[in-house]
Write an enzyme that holds these catalytic residues in place. Structure first.
Site, PDB file in Angstrom:
ATOM      1  CE  LYS A 120      -3.629   1.852   3.128  1.00 23.04           C
ATOM      2  NZ  LYS A 120      -4.482   1.973   4.122  1.00 23.04           N
TER       3      LYS A 120
ATOM      4  CB  SER B  80      -7.769   3.290   2.879  1.00 25.08           C
ATOM      5  OG  SER B  80      -6.723   2.437   4.406  1.00 25.08           O
TER       6      SER B  80
ATOM      7  CB  SER C  66      -7.640   0.288   5.857  1.00 24.84           C
ATOM      8  OG  SER C  66      -8.355   1.358   6.127  1.00 24.84           O
TER       9      SER C  66
END
Length: 574
Positions: A134, A218, A242
């Site tokens: 990420k 996310s 997330s």
């Protein structure tokens, strides 16, 4: 001028990233048009751009990849090339990458092959394993924008810093020390604080299994890339759901540890001074084996010796083994052994799950009972109240950190977050203290409830299963409630997501007699469209107490085996 400036900077960044895709991996305009018109980009669609050898490699689970590399059935270079190419195609059709550094990955792969040849052994347990990240994790020589235009070509927005492209997150250092290959960084939402993936640099990442739906957030780019088999394992972060939301939405797996179990040093973050309920590094993958492989690999480096926040707990194989010993390879309870005792939460009393989610919960319940395990109702203290406390901490600075980052470029706050991060005065220290007491009381009440569930038979509940969200992969812009995930962050519990089934328009019909619990529940129920949701993955989260990563992984493995056997026996999961 300011608006034009940030648009131009974002466009230049997108073009720069695209230029790093080798010409022979670039798709034609006709291919891209076909992708836009195709509902499901996974499986046959993306595989039409790959060779049979590349498909074979990218279909392997992480543990199988490292095993084949160690036995020299595959080279690190072959594996890295297959994943880089698949990730390149995934990005072109799904817009899921922020950073591409395939050249570094292939160079690293060649070095690892030489190491194995010269030493006769692997560098570590992750030798040759491609790991995606990420875009919060710092990698030397690579940008970390975290979805902010003002962070492009800076160190977290600081253009004069001597740390630009020279900083490395501790978890990145640890991955490399264990032999991993890093090759890309994946998309996320601006601010990180949203259950979908959209920012002003690359726009929106949709769900590759159903482009009418969101991939979640996310850590949305991670799950989207994995659904397309452009990654078998990667790292995300979780402060409100997330790593769990995207995994559930994209039909993959994830592990959310208790904060401070895995190192968070030198990781970019929103409002990093908020430490009452910190984010945690989570592992996401296409298999349960991937989650353990990477989590254990990181803990084997003894990260607590370098990060003062990390608790000194190695991977406890005895807990994992003890839990797995309670079931056979098909997940069935072993006679004369203690079966699992699992709670099932169908509704948290504030937001009623859509029909596909409720059906998924019933599937888990039936499958567990048919395998000889105990299933009990789970009716804990209010999740909504706990989630409200948690959210109050996340926005306690009045949006000052978010607006500071936006001001670097003049970019706008993405529309879904304009109310949440409306600029206002931070709350006071006294309010923080009151919230801390409320959070502590909520945790104590939940612990009391959990302990009370042993009264009927003297056996503690091992874990409970509940929705990740009140819907399957959500229609973009329609994410109304994060209470099902945020409560786990307030409690600091360990959680694991497993895929269960898919939404089915023929089966998952609305109950015409439904009575909403409140106005928000009514709004969420009215948003259910069986046609749009058809085929959407249904993933559920399994939750254990805090610091029980080994146990939750083992329980997840048993539940996953039970579901797969139930599916085989029944013909389908319905």
């Amino acid at each position: 001028m300011c608006k034009a400036s940030w648009h131009e900077r974002a466009a230049a960044k997108v073009a720069d990233t695209a230029s790093k895709i080798p010409p022979h991996w670039r798709l034609t305009p006709n291919d891209l048009q076909r992708a836009r018109e195709t509902k499901d980009l996974t499986g046959p669609f993306i595989e039409s751009f790959l060779s049979s050898e590349e498909i074979s490699i990218t279909r392997l689970a992480s543990d199988a990849l490292v095993s084949k590399i160690a036995s020299r059935s595959l080279t690190s270079l072959e594996v890295a090339t297959a994943y880089c190419k698949t990730a390149a195609i995934a990005h072109q059709i799904n817009n899921c990458l922020h950073e591409i550094f395939f050249d570094k990955a292939l160079e690293r792969a060649a070095e690892l092959d030489a190491y194995l040849e010269n030493h006769g052994t692997t560098l570590g347990p992750l030798h040759g394993l491609p790991v995606s990240l990420k875009d919060q994790f710092h990698v030397k020589g690579i940008d970390t924008t975290m979805g902010y235009v003002g962070w492009i070509n800076t160190y977290q927005g600081i253009s004069s810093s001597d740390k630009i492209h020279k900083t490395e997150s501790q978890v990145v250092t640890d991955l490399l020390s264990q032999g991993a290959i890093l090759y890309c960084k994946t998309s996320l939402p601006q601010t990180l604080m949203y259950g979908e993936t959209i920012n002003n640099i690359i726009g929106q990442t949709l769900n590759p299994l159903n482009q009418r739906l969101s991939c979640g957030g996310s850590s949305g780019g991670e799950a989207a890339l994995q659904a397309l088999h452009g990654s078998s394992v990667g790292l995300g972060t979780d402060i409100g759901g997330s790593v769990r939301i995207p995994a559930a939405f994209c039909g993959t797996y994830s592990l959310k540890p208790t904060p401070k179990r895995l190192p968070y040093g030198n990781i970019a973050d929103t409002n990093p001074g908020q430490r009452s309920y910190p984010a945690t590094v989570g592992v996401m993958g296409t298999s349960l084996a991937a989650l353990k492989l990477v989590a254990k690999g990181l803990l084997d480096t003894e990260p607590w010796l370098r990060d003062p926040d990390v608790v000194p707990i190695p991977w406890r194989t005895d807990i994992e083994t003890e839990t797995l010993a309670r079931a056979d390879e098909k997940g069935r309870a072993i006679p004369d052994a203690r079966p699992l005792k699992i709670g099932i939460l169908y509704n948290d009393g504030y937001m009623t799950p859509h029909p596909p989610i409720t059906r998924g919960l019933h599937i888990v319940s039936r499958a567990l009972e048919s395998a000889g395990h105990k299933v009990v109702p789970w009716d804990p203290p209010s999740h909504k109240a706990a989630a409200d406390i948690h959210l109050a901490f996340l926005v306690s600075d009045g949006g000052h950190d978010v607006h500071k980052q936006l001001a670097l470029s003049g970019e706008a706050l993405i529309e879904p977050l304009r109310n949440v991060f409306e600029f206002k005065d931070p709350i006071s220290a006294i309010e923080i203290q009151d919230l801390s007491i409320a959070g502590r009381n909520a945790c104590a009440a939940y612990y009391d409830y959990w302990n009370s569930r042993s009264a009927d038979d003297g056996q503690d509940v091992d874990a409970f299963v509940m929705p990740v969200a009140p819907h399957a992969a959500v229609i973009p812009g329609c994410y109304l409630y994060t209470g099902y995930t945020e409560v786990v962050n307030l409690l600091d519990y360990s959680a694991c997501v497993v895929p269960v089934t898919r939404a089915d328009k023929e089966v998952d019909v609305l109950d015409e007699g439904f009575q909403p619990l409140n106005e928000m529940d009514k709004k969420n129920w009215e948003l259910y469209d069986k046609e749009k949701y058809d085929g959407a993955p249904v993933g559920l989260q399994i939750v254990c107490r805090k610091w029980e990563e080994e146990k939750i992984w083992a329980v997840g493995k048993i539940v996953d085996a039970v579901l797969r056997e139930y599916e085989r026996r029944e013909g389908s999961i319905a």
